[in-house]
Design an enzyme around this catalytic site. Sequence first.
Site, mmCIF file in Angstrom:
data_model
loop_
_atom_site.group_PDB
_atom_site.id
_atom_site.type_symbol
_atom_site.label_atom_id
_atom_site.label_comp_id
_atom_site.label_asym_id
_atom_site.label_seq_id
_atom_site.Cartn_x
_atom_site.Cartn_y
_atom_site.Cartn_z
ATOM 1 N N ASN A 150 -7.064 1.465 9.754
ATOM 2 C CA ASN A 150 -5.625 2.057 10.657
ATOM 3 C C ASN A 150 -6.276 2.413 12.237
ATOM 4 O OD1 ASN A 150 -5.299 1.971 7.892
ATOM 5 N ND2 ASN A 150 -4.449 4.544 8.530
ATOM 6 N N GLU B 291 -7.121 8.493 6.552
ATOM 7 C CA GLU B 291 -7.655 8.729 8.155
ATOM 8 C C GLU B 291 -8.038 10.941 7.673
ATOM 9 O OE1 GLU B 291 -4.426 8.730 10.638
ATOM 10 O OE2 GLU B 291 -4.128 6.793 10.650
ATOM 11 N N TYR C 139 -4.637 1.927 15.794
ATOM 12 C CA TYR C 139 -3.320 2.080 16.561
ATOM 13 C C TYR C 139 -3.200 2.372 17.439
ATOM 14 C CZ TYR C 139 -0.320 3.309 12.905
ATOM 15 O OH TYR C 139 0.461 3.482 11.062
ATOM 16 N N HIS D 188 -3.029 11.332 1.002
ATOM 17 C CA HIS D 188 -2.103 10.606 2.117
ATOM 18 C C HIS D 188 -1.791 12.214 2.628
ATOM 19 C CE1 HIS D 188 -1.195 7.556 4.938
ATOM 20 N NE2 HIS D 188 -0.834 9.032 5.709
ATOM 21 N N GLU E 137 -3.255 0.102 8.271
ATOM 22 C CA GLU E 137 -2.433 -0.253 9.229
ATOM 23 C C GLU E 137 -1.603 -0.581 10.682
ATOM 24 O OE1 GLU E 137 -1.705 4.206 9.660
ATOM 25 O OE2 GLU E 137 -1.174 4.746 7.039
ATOM 26 N N ARG F 250 0.806 -1.208 -0.483
ATOM 27 C CA ARG F 250 -0.263 0.103 -0.501
ATOM 28 C C ARG F 250 0.713 1.079 -0.151
ATOM 29 N NH1 ARG F 250 -2.790 3.337 4.787
ATOM 30 N NH2 ARG F 250 -3.930 4.921 3.529
HETATM 31 C C1 FCB Z 1 -1.136 7.421 10.591
HETATM 32 C C2 FCB Z 1 -0.719 7.698 9.119
HETATM 33 C C3 FCB Z 1 0.420 7.535 8.691
HETATM 34 C C4 FCB Z 1 2.035 7.509 9.883
HETATM 35 C C5 FCB Z 1 0.851 6.680 10.574
HETATM 36 C C6 FCB Z 1 2.010 6.365 11.893
HETATM 37 O O1 FCB Z 1 -1.946 7.769 11.115
HETATM 38 O O2 FCB Z 1 -1.765 7.310 8.380
HETATM 39 O O3 FCB Z 1 1.063 8.573 7.775
HETATM 40 O O4 FCB Z 1 2.264 8.826 9.940
HETATM 41 O O5 FCB Z 1 0.150 7.432 10.682
#
Ligand code: FCB
Length: 451
Positions: A292, A166, A294, A121, A353, A77
Site C-alpha cells: 500500500n 497494514e 500513499y 483489516h 492500495e 480486493r
Molecule cells: C490505508 C487503509 C485503507 C484506507 C486508506 C486510505 O491505510 O488500509 O483502509 O483507509 O489507507
Amino acid sequence: MSNYTFPEGFKWGTATASYQIEGAVNEDGRGPSIWDTFSHTPGKIEDGSTGDVTCDHYHRYKEDVALMKEMGIRNYRFSISWSRILPSGKGEINRKGLDFYKALTSELLNAGITPHATLFHWDLPQALQDAGGWAARETAYHFRDYVEIVTRELGESIRNWMTHNEPWVHSMVGHFQGDHAPGLKDLKTALQTAHHMLLGHGLAIPVIRKNSQGARIGIVNNLEWIEPASSGIRDREAAARHDGAYNRWYLDPLYFGTYPRDMMEWYGSDAPKIEAGDMKIISTPMDFLGVNYYTRRIIAHDSQGNFLKCRQVRYPFMRPSDYEEWENNAEGLYRLLVRLKEDYENPELLITENGTPLPDEVGADGEVHDPDRIDFLYRHIGAAWQAIADGVDLKGYFAWSFMDNYEWCLGFTKRFGLIYTDYESGQRIIKDSGRWYSELCRSGTLHLPES
Ligand code: FCB
C-alpha cells in the site's frame, strides 16, 4: 513492453475494506468489533460519524459488483469481517456471515471478477479485545482458527488471500498513537501487538494452503519511500530509524526471520517478547507482498521529536491536495518498488492500495470531475510501469478505493473513491477518474485523457 502497455495478465483492480463499506453492523448475527466501539466513543472520529450504515454495501453488493463489471474491473480486493463469521471472535460460527461472503464471491465470479480477500483489516471482534486483543498471544491462534473456518468454506471460490492489512497501522496507530481502535497509547503494547499479528500471519499460511489449493497468499504492508532532509549524519540516522520503525520492522521478519537489529536496540525494553520458534513461523514463505503506497516522507533529526527523535519536513512543493502529511510523490513509488526488489530478493509484488482523497462534489451536470485524481493515478501507474520495465516483479495494481467510504478516524471527511457515494441516498456516481481507470483496465495501456 512499450508505449506504456502493461504485460499480458497484469491484474487491474480496486480495493475496499469491510468496516469502511458494509454497514449493517447489527444484522444477521454480526458481533461487535473494536471499530464499532471506537467510532461510537465521543471525540474519536473527526466528524462524529460511525460505520453503522456507510455505503450500505451489505445490502447493495449486487449493484456494486454490477458497477465493477460495467467498468471492466477484473479484480476486487475486499476484506472479511471476523465478527460476522465468529461474533465472539471464537467458538460459535455464524452461518449467515459466511453466507454473505459466499454470495458476494459468487456474484463476483459470475461477473468475471477475481476475488482477493483480506482476512484482517482492523475490525477485531470486541470480545477478543476484551481478552487482551492482539497484545495477547492467544489472539494469533484465534486468528489461525478463524482463517481455518473461512478458508474451509470459501477456499475453493477464492484463491487469492491476504492475511493482514497494514500491521504497522493497526499496531502503532491503534496501540501507540491511539487514533485508531482500540485507542491505546503504549509503545510496548504496540510492538507486542505487531509481533502477534506477524505470528498470526505465519500461523495462517499453512492453513490457507491446506484449504485453498493453488492459492496465492500474501500480507499487505503500508510502505513509504523515506529520504533524509539533508546529507548530514543526524538526518540520515533519523531517516534510517523512521525506515526501521515503519518499513523494515514489518519486512525483515517476513523475509529474513529477524527484527532489524538497530531497531531492537533503539526500542530496548519496549521490544516485544519473542518465544522460541516464532521467527521461523513468521518467515514461512509466502507468494507475494501487497504494497500500500500513499506517500514519500522527508525526515529530519529532532531531539524534541517523536519516539524516534525525528520529524517530517514539509516542503513548499507539497500541494494543497496533499492529504494531511501525505505528499503525492510518484517517484517515491518507483524507488520503493526497486528497493523491495534489491533488498528483499525480488519478491512478487502487488500494489494493493494507492489513491488520493479530494474534495469531490457533484457538478451541475450531475457528474463528478476529478482531474487531480486522474493526474495522481496517471503518475503513480506510470511509476509502476517504469518499475516493471526495470525488472520489478509487479503483478497488479489495485486503486484505493472502489468507492468513497468511511475513512476510519476521519469519518466521511475524505473521499478516495473512483465512484462517488451519496451517503444520504446511497446513490453511486462514477467519477471521471473511474471512467479513466475503466479505460485503462480494458486496454492495459496508460495514457492521459484528451482534455
Ligand atoms: C490505508 C487503509 C485503507 C484506507 C486508506 C486510505 O491505510 O488500509 O483502509 O483507509 O489507507
